[in-house]
Scaffold this motif. Sequence first.
Motif, PDB file in Angstrom:
ATOM      1  N   ALA A  82     -90.294 -54.256 -28.075  1.00 60.04           N
ATOM      2  CA  ALA A  82     -90.609 -54.614 -29.460  1.00 60.04           C
ATOM      3  C   ALA A  82     -92.116 -54.661 -29.687  1.00 60.04           C
ATOM      4  O   ALA A  82     -92.610 -54.230 -30.740  1.00 60.04           O
ATOM      5  CB  ALA A  82     -89.978 -55.959 -29.806  1.00 60.04           C
ATOM      6  N   ILE A  83     -92.852 -55.160 -28.702  1.00 60.62           N
ATOM      7  CA  ILE A  83     -94.317 -55.221 -28.817  1.00 60.62           C
ATOM      8  C   ILE A  83     -94.902 -53.816 -28.911  1.00 60.62           C
ATOM      9  O   ILE A  83     -95.767 -53.533 -29.748  1.00 60.62           O
ATOM     10  CB  ILE A  83     -94.912 -55.979 -27.610  1.00 60.62           C
ATOM     11  CG1 ILE A  83     -94.528 -57.457 -27.681  1.00 60.62           C
ATOM     12  CG2 ILE A  83     -96.427 -55.832 -27.576  1.00 60.62           C
ATOM     13  CD1 ILE A  83     -94.900 -58.235 -26.440  1.00 60.62           C
ATOM     14  N   ILE A  84     -94.447 -52.916 -28.042  1.00 65.52           N
ATOM     15  CA  ILE A  84     -94.958 -51.546 -28.045  1.00 65.52           C
ATOM     16  C   ILE A  84     -94.641 -50.852 -29.364  1.00 65.52           C
ATOM     17  O   ILE A  84     -95.499 -50.187 -29.964  1.00 65.52           O
ATOM     18  CB  ILE A  84     -94.367 -50.746 -26.861  1.00 65.52           C
ATOM     19  CG1 ILE A  84     -94.868 -51.329 -25.534  1.00 65.52           C
ATOM     20  CG2 ILE A  84     -94.732 -49.270 -26.961  1.00 65.52           C
ATOM     21  CD1 ILE A  84     -94.179 -50.775 -24.310  1.00 65.52           C
ATOM     22  N   ILE A  85     -93.411 -51.018 -29.832  1.00 71.80           N
ATOM     23  CA  ILE A  85     -92.972 -50.387 -31.083  1.00 71.80           C
ATOM     24  C   ILE A  85     -93.826 -50.859 -32.256  1.00 71.80           C
ATOM     25  O   ILE A  85     -94.143 -50.090 -33.167  1.00 71.80           O
ATOM     26  CB  ILE A  85     -91.489 -50.705 -31.357  1.00 71.80           C
ATOM     27  CG1 ILE A  85     -90.593 -50.012 -30.331  1.00 71.80           C
ATOM     28  CG2 ILE A  85     -91.088 -50.296 -32.769  1.00 71.80           C
ATOM     29  CD1 ILE A  85     -89.161 -50.509 -30.340  1.00 71.80           C
ATOM     30  N   THR A  86     -94.246 -52.115 -32.226  1.00 68.95           N
ATOM     31  CA  THR A  86     -95.003 -52.692 -33.336  1.00 68.95           C
ATOM     32  C   THR A  86     -96.491 -52.424 -33.223  1.00 68.95           C
ATOM     33  O   THR A  86     -97.141 -52.012 -34.196  1.00 68.95           O
ATOM     34  CB  THR A  86     -94.765 -54.211 -33.408  1.00 68.95           C
ATOM     35  OG1 THR A  86     -93.366 -54.471 -33.542  1.00 68.95           O
ATOM     36  CG2 THR A  86     -95.517 -54.824 -34.582  1.00 68.95           C
ATOM     37  N   ILE A  87     -97.061 -52.635 -32.046  1.00 71.26           N
ATOM     38  CA  ILE A  87     -98.514 -52.631 -31.897  1.00 71.26           C
ATOM     39  C   ILE A  87     -99.113 -51.231 -31.931  1.00 71.26           C
ATOM     40  O   ILE A  87    -100.169 -51.017 -32.528  1.00 71.26           O
ATOM     41  CB  ILE A  87     -98.916 -53.370 -30.610  1.00 71.26           C
ATOM     42  CG1 ILE A  87     -98.684 -54.870 -30.791  1.00 71.26           C
ATOM     43  CG2 ILE A  87    -100.373 -53.102 -30.254  1.00 71.26           C
ATOM     44  CD1 ILE A  87     -99.054 -55.709 -29.592  1.00 71.26           C
ATOM     45  N   VAL A  88     -98.469 -50.241 -31.304  1.00 69.19           N
ATOM     46  CA  VAL A  88     -99.067 -48.902 -31.213  1.00 69.19           C
ATOM     47  C   VAL A  88     -99.328 -48.296 -32.593  1.00 69.19           C
ATOM     48  O   VAL A  88    -100.465 -47.917 -32.901  1.00 69.19           O
ATOM     49  CB  VAL A  88     -98.195 -47.974 -30.342  1.00 69.19           C
ATOM     50  CG1 VAL A  88     -98.697 -46.536 -30.433  1.00 69.19           C
ATOM     51  CG2 VAL A  88     -98.210 -48.437 -28.888  1.00 69.19           C
TER      52      VAL A  88
END
Length: 321
Positions: A249-255
Amino acid sequence: MLVSNNSYVTPQFFILNGIPGLERVHVWISLPFCTMYIISLVGNLGLVYLIHREESLHRPMYFFLAMLSLIDLFTCTTTLPNALCIFWFNLKEINFNVCLVQMFFVHGFTGVESGVLMLMALDRYVAICYPLRYAAILTNPIIAKAGLATFLRGMLLMIPFPILAKHLPFCQSNIISHTYCDHMSVVKLSCASIKVNVIYGLMVALLLGVFDICCISISYTMILQAVVSLSSADARQKAFSTCTAHRSAIIITIVPALFTFFTHRFGGHTIPPSLHIIVANLYLLLPPTLNPIVYGIKTKQIRDSVINLLHGGKGASVQDN
């Protein structure tokens, strides 16, 4: 254009131009966007309902997940219906004040989402590093207060955005090359200095984004230390696997968020406007679309609850700390 007593020029409306250069394929672009929006509505509403219904999911991790799902729903609903009206019906006009309201909620909800991801990282830290005290530390009142504080932090910091934009003179153009009213897209149309707007935007990015990323990084550093110290390889694998969905979820949001932020401010003419606008939309659409799928696939408790729900069961109480 209306000229007020204090010499500020206020447009009655803006023109949202969609994706410049790709007008001929707007309908085709709308198809994946609409599909993702439908998936996000079904997935997030289903996840919230499942967490509400299944007693086995009445635990801190899933309460935070429900918060994330609700924020994701609000975020994409703030922009996607408007974008689809542009793509399908060529309805490009948006009232000036409505544009400012949309700007506030877009940035407010994304700020809240960042805070919820931080809370979820802290939740995983407590679950792995203090498993015996997990329920005592993350009580329902603490979760409610943390959620409220995160919501207020994200929203209150965004109030100056529309206020500052409202007092800018827009004496050149009222055409926004975007599908929604983004802060920088709006203020760049002003014929006055936007230095204050840019500085405040950077301050908010530091207070929210950088702070949250630092907290997430510290949490995962401590989680890694705790996991490595476990004697059994199976125990290490089991402990760290509880963070898999959250890491995704972090990768999906932050990138896409970082791409959008830096290209808007430092990209200049090196990034095609159409690419920037598409990524800016994906930044708001990808997390709501993929988060329910990721958590459904990676979290055994949610999978079991879905199976129990489909079979008319009451759900099994499962421990996942």
